[in-house]
Design a protein around this motif. Structure first.
Motif, PDB file in Angstrom:
ATOM      1  N   PRO A   7       0.804  -1.234   0.000  1.00 13.26           N
ATOM      2  CA  PRO A   7       0.000   0.000   0.000  1.00 13.26           C
ATOM      3  C   PRO A   7       0.830   1.273   0.000  1.00 13.26           C
ATOM      4  CG  PRO A   7      -0.959  -1.592   1.499  1.00 13.26           C
ATOM      5  CD  PRO A   7       0.357  -2.158   1.069  1.00 13.26           C
ATOM      6  N   HIS A   8       2.105   1.190   0.392  1.00 16.17           N
ATOM      7  CA  HIS A   8       2.948   2.385   0.466  1.00 16.17           C
ATOM      8  C   HIS A   8       4.014   2.429  -0.633  1.00 16.17           C
ATOM      9  CE1 HIS A   8       1.092   3.326   4.292  1.00 16.17           C
ATOM     10  NE2 HIS A   8       1.365   2.099   4.706  1.00 16.17           N
ATOM     11  N   SER A   9       3.940   1.525  -1.596  1.00 10.87           N
ATOM     12  CA  SER A   9       4.957   1.462  -2.649  1.00 10.87           C
ATOM     13  C   SER A   9       4.885   2.664  -3.579  1.00 10.87           C
ATOM     14  CB  SER A   9       4.783   0.185  -3.483  1.00 10.87           C
ATOM     15  OG  SER A   9       5.213  -0.945  -2.771  1.00 10.87           O
ATOM     16  N   TYR A  10       6.054   3.034  -4.097  1.00 13.08           N
ATOM     17  CA  TYR A  10       6.150   4.011  -5.182  1.00 13.08           C
ATOM     18  C   TYR A  10       7.282   3.527  -6.090  1.00 13.08           C
ATOM     19  CZ  TYR A  10       6.402   8.369  -7.790  1.00 13.08           C
ATOM     20  OH  TYR A  10       6.379   9.294  -8.782  1.00 13.08           O
ATOM     21  N   MET A  11       6.911   2.828  -7.165  1.00 15.08           N
ATOM     22  CA  MET A  11       7.925   2.294  -8.058  1.00 15.08           C
ATOM     23  C   MET A  11       8.604   3.445  -8.795  1.00 15.08           C
ATOM     24  SD  MET A  11       7.859  -0.755  -7.260  1.00 15.08           S
ATOM     25  CE  MET A  11       6.784  -1.979  -6.484  1.00 15.08           C
ATOM     26  N   ASP A  12       9.938   3.428  -8.768  1.00 17.00           N
ATOM     27  CA  ASP A  12      10.675   4.658  -9.044  1.00 17.00           C
ATOM     28  C   ASP A  12      11.536   4.616 -10.298  1.00 17.00           C
ATOM     29  OD1 ASP A  12      11.689   7.305  -7.542  1.00 17.00           O
ATOM     30  OD2 ASP A  12      13.432   6.289  -8.392  1.00 17.00           O
ATOM     31  N   ASP A  13      12.474   3.665 -10.392  1.00 18.26           N
ATOM     32  CA  ASP A  13      13.414   3.651 -11.516  1.00 18.26           C
ATOM     33  C   ASP A  13      13.743   2.215 -11.888  1.00 18.26           C
ATOM     34  OD1 ASP A  13      14.984   4.708 -13.527  1.00 18.26           O
ATOM     35  OD2 ASP A  13      16.250   5.899 -12.205  1.00 18.26           O
ATOM     36  N   ILE A  14      14.466   2.057 -13.004  1.00 17.22           N
ATOM     37  CA  ILE A  14      14.607   0.739 -13.619  1.00 17.22           C
ATOM     38  C   ILE A  14      15.988   0.588 -14.246  1.00 17.22           C
ATOM     39  CG2 ILE A  14      13.641   1.616 -15.781  1.00 17.22           C
ATOM     40  CD1 ILE A  14      12.363  -1.083 -16.267  1.00 17.22           C
ATOM     41  N   ARG A  15      16.536  -0.640 -14.149  1.00 18.24           N
ATOM     42  CA  ARG A  15      17.759  -1.002 -14.875  1.00 18.24           C
ATOM     43  C   ARG A  15      17.639  -2.477 -15.277  1.00 18.24           C
ATOM     44  NH1 ARG A  15      17.893   3.690 -14.575  1.00 18.24           N
ATOM     45  NH2 ARG A  15      19.659   5.086 -14.192  1.00 18.24           N
ATOM     46  N   PHE A  16      18.579  -2.938 -16.110  1.00 14.78           N
ATOM     47  CA  PHE A  16      18.437  -4.238 -16.760  1.00 14.78           C
ATOM     48  C   PHE A  16      19.710  -5.075 -16.633  1.00 14.78           C
ATOM     49  CE2 PHE A  16      16.386  -0.758 -18.965  1.00 14.78           C
ATOM     50  CZ  PHE A  16      15.065  -1.166 -19.041  1.00 14.78           C
ATOM     51  N   HIS A  17      19.501  -6.400 -16.592  1.00 15.63           N
ATOM     52  CA  HIS A  17      20.604  -7.354 -16.692  1.00 15.63           C
ATOM     53  C   HIS A  17      20.061  -8.625 -17.330  1.00 15.63           C
ATOM     54  CE1 HIS A  17      23.433 -10.500 -14.877  1.00 15.63           C
ATOM     55  NE2 HIS A  17      24.097  -9.873 -15.838  1.00 15.63           N
ATOM     56  N   GLY A  18      20.341  -8.811 -18.600  1.00 10.53           N
ATOM     57  CA  GLY A  18      19.799  -9.972 -19.295  1.00 10.53           C
ATOM     58  C   GLY A  18      18.286  -9.937 -19.294  1.00 10.53           C
ATOM     59  N   ASP A  19      17.667 -11.038 -18.823  1.00 12.43           N
ATOM     60  CA  ASP A  19      16.211 -11.116 -18.737  1.00 12.43           C
ATOM     61  C   ASP A  19      15.671 -10.588 -17.418  1.00 12.43           C
ATOM     62  OD1 ASP A  19      15.875 -12.202 -21.249  1.00 12.43           O
ATOM     63  OD2 ASP A  19      16.022 -14.270 -20.534  1.00 12.43           O
ATOM     64  N   THR A  20      16.540  -9.967 -16.625  1.00 15.17           N
ATOM     65  CA  THR A  20      16.136  -9.456 -15.323  1.00 15.17           C
ATOM     66  C   THR A  20      15.988  -7.939 -15.370  1.00 15.17           C
ATOM     67  OG1 THR A  20      17.298 -11.252 -14.183  1.00 15.17           O
ATOM     68  CG2 THR A  20      16.715  -9.316 -12.875  1.00 15.17           C
ATOM     69  N   VAL A  21      14.917  -7.455 -14.749  1.00 15.00           N
ATOM     70  CA  VAL A  21      14.690  -6.025 -14.586  1.00 15.00           C
ATOM     71  C   VAL A  21      14.722  -5.714 -13.096  1.00 15.00           C
ATOM     72  CG1 VAL A  21      13.068  -4.123 -14.911  1.00 15.00           C
ATOM     73  CG2 VAL A  21      13.294  -5.882 -16.672  1.00 15.00           C
ATOM     74  N   PHE A  22      15.512  -4.712 -12.727  1.00 13.26           N
ATOM     75  CA  PHE A  22      15.573  -4.257 -11.347  1.00 13.26           C
ATOM     76  C   PHE A  22      14.799  -2.946 -11.237  1.00 13.26           C
ATOM     77  CE2 PHE A  22      19.738  -6.399 -12.049  1.00 13.26           C
ATOM     78  CZ  PHE A  22      19.553  -7.490 -11.204  1.00 13.26           C
ATOM     79  N   GLU A  59      22.226   1.488 -10.761  1.00 14.15           N
ATOM     80  CA  GLU A  59      22.994   1.292 -11.990  1.00 14.15           C
ATOM     81  C   GLU A  59      23.571  -0.121 -11.994  1.00 14.15           C
ATOM     82  OE1 GLU A  59      23.047   3.373 -14.383  1.00 14.15           O
ATOM     83  OE2 GLU A  59      22.423   5.259 -13.416  1.00 14.15           O
ATOM     84  N   VAL A  60      23.655  -0.715 -13.183  1.00 14.85           N
ATOM     85  CA  VAL A  60      24.290  -2.022 -13.361  1.00 14.85           C
ATOM     86  C   VAL A  60      25.663  -1.795 -13.973  1.00 14.85           C
ATOM     87  CG1 VAL A  60      24.164  -4.236 -14.560  1.00 14.85           C
ATOM     88  CG2 VAL A  60      22.084  -3.211 -13.618  1.00 14.85           C
ATOM     89  N   SER A  61      26.672  -2.479 -13.448  1.00 13.92           N
ATOM     90  CA  SER A  61      28.030  -2.331 -13.966  1.00 13.92           C
ATOM     91  C   SER A  61      28.106  -2.825 -15.405  1.00 13.92           C
ATOM     92  CB  SER A  61      29.026  -3.102 -13.101  1.00 13.92           C
ATOM     93  OG  SER A  61      28.727  -4.504 -13.133  1.00 13.92           O
ATOM     94  N   PRO A  62      29.071  -2.332 -16.193  1.00 13.11           N
ATOM     95  CA  PRO A  62      29.165  -2.722 -17.606  1.00 13.11           C
ATOM     96  C   PRO A  62      29.274  -4.225 -17.830  1.00 13.11           C
ATOM     97  CG  PRO A  62      30.569  -0.833 -17.181  1.00 13.11           C
ATOM     98  CD  PRO A  62      30.082  -1.307 -15.846  1.00 13.11           C
ATOM     99  N   ASP A  63      29.910  -4.932 -16.901  1.00 16.36           N
ATOM    100  CA  ASP A  63      30.031  -6.384 -17.058  1.00 16.36           C
ATOM    101  C   ASP A  63      28.805  -7.130 -16.532  1.00 16.36           C
ATOM    102  OD1 ASP A  63      30.323  -6.216 -14.300  1.00 16.36           O
ATOM    103  OD2 ASP A  63      32.426  -6.848 -14.282  1.00 16.36           O
ATOM    104  N   GLY A  64      27.835  -6.400 -15.982  1.00 16.05           N
ATOM    105  CA  GLY A  64      26.611  -7.012 -15.497  1.00 16.05           C
ATOM    106  C   GLY A  64      26.729  -7.724 -14.164  1.00 16.05           C
TER     107      GLY A  64
END
Length: 373
Positions: free
Chosen positions: A162-177, A234-239
């Motif tokens: 109930p208190h969530s606020y989804m804020d930002d996004i980054r990627f690694h393969g098939d995974t989204v953070f 942020e995801v590092s360049p090597d993932g």
């Protein structure tokens, strides 16, 4: 929609000299030779993303106030914003499913797949009451920028509270953070299986537990200290690493492999997190192909560059960089810096009267960086 100024690739010397600024950076270049006005707007924006072919996309937050127009727009060659992917997506029409028009867009980003990903926080309102679209969950939306078709429309209801606020996004393969700035946590989404997991909930690494400062003042809203929990990532360049932090700092780092392991106990996951750097109150970040992080210091109106070893230096200090938000490094190694003046909006003023100085601007610095997605 109020008229926006023409997108610029360079700014005349006379105009730049008319804008007072101080700059501290490496090398002999003066301020007006390093920081350029790329685009200005009489509406507050909060993110920019630039495709490899130069197409530029921006988003406008609900908290910006003033003016009307699309929530997500593409900037044309003449500097004019046009609703993306179309007008329907940018205007409520009563649709209730996952393909409903945008509600509250908090972030956009071109992913490694070339799609334009949008974080729509739905009815959530960090630090305030819900919005007018009762029951609208947070979503991840991804669009083909050529056709404008929605490729992904993922409700985050299962990972929200109930208190969530989804804020930002980054990627690694098939995974989204995804960061949850309202109810501190990270959300791990597996695009292959569709599973969603909340991790590091109320962990010290995701929780804002210290005052935030901007332009020399503590951020207060409605008589209380502002708390923006897990925000930048942020995801590092090597993932292999994920860097993340609450907006107040500090920045933490952990292996992506640990986050992507659903069988790892919560206590072990927490132990995998280590302190990376004692960052200041931050509006936005970026990372280059060498693994250097770019972190805005909204209190000192600066951009820090932090090496993968955690050594920080001031890249630029300029009083025009008021709340530098979600930054971007394009395919030519240019750093894009939206200066969105969040701390000057009515919400953060004692008398709740906006002190925005319009127009807001996106600045660029050509640092010959290696881009990374």
């Amino acid at each position: 929609m109020q008229t926006t100024r023409k997108r610029l690739r360079s700014v005349s010397l006379s105009l730049l000299l008319a804008i007072p600024a101080s700059l501290t950076c490496h090398g002999p270049a003066r301020a007006h030779e390093r920081l350029h006005v790329q685009w200005t707007s009489d509406r507050v924006l909060n993110a920019v993303a630039v495709a490899d072919n130069g197409r530029t996309f921006v988003s406008f937050p609900y908290w910006g106030g003033g003016g009307s127009g699309p929530t997500v727009a593409e900037i044309d060659a003449n500097g004019q914003p046009h609703a993306f992917p179309d007008i329907r997506w940018n205007h409520p029409d009563g649709t209730r499913d996952d393909l409903r028009p945008f509600v509250r867009v908090n972030a956009l980003r071109i992913g490694p797949d070339g799609l334009l990903w949008v974080v729509d926080s739905g009815d959530a309102n960090v630090g305030g009451p819900p919005g007018p679209h009762s029951g609208a969950p947070a979503r991840l939306l991804a669009f083909d920028i050529t056709t404008g078709q929605a490729v992904h429309a993922l409700s985050l209801r299962a990972a929200s509270t109930p208190h969530s606020y989804m804020d930002d996004i980054r990627f690694h393969g098939d995974t989204v953070f995804v960061t949850d700035a309202g109810d501190p946590a990270l959300v791990v989404v597996n695009l292959s299986t569709g599973t969603q997991r909340r991790v590091l909930a109320h962990d010290r690494s995701t929780t804002d537990d210290r005052p935030m400062y901007a332009e020399g003042h503590m951020l207060v809203a409605h008589g209380q200290q502002v708390r923006i929990h897990a925000d930048q990532l942020e995801v590092s360049p090597d993932g292999r690493k994920l860097y993340f932090q609450p907006s107040s700092g500090p920045m933490w780092v952990m292996p992506t492999a640990a986050l992507e392991n659903p069988d790892l106990p919560a206590a072990d996951l927490s132990r995998a997190v280590t302190l990376f750097h004692d960052t200041p109150t931050t509006g936005g970040t970026a990372i280059d192909g060498d693994g250097n992080l770019y972190v805005s210091d909204v209190n000192r109106l600066s951009i820090l560059r932090i090496t993968p070893q955690g050594k920080a230096s001031t890249l630029i200090h300029d009083r025009r960089l008021v709340w530098a938000d979600a930054m971007w490094i394009d395919s030519h190694g240019v750093l894009w810096i939206p200066a969105v003046q969040l701390d000057r909006t009515a919400t953060f003023q004692p008398d709740e009267v906006s002190r925005l100085h319009l127009p807001v601007a996106i600045y660029t610095m050509d640092l010959h960086l290696k881009p990374v997605r």
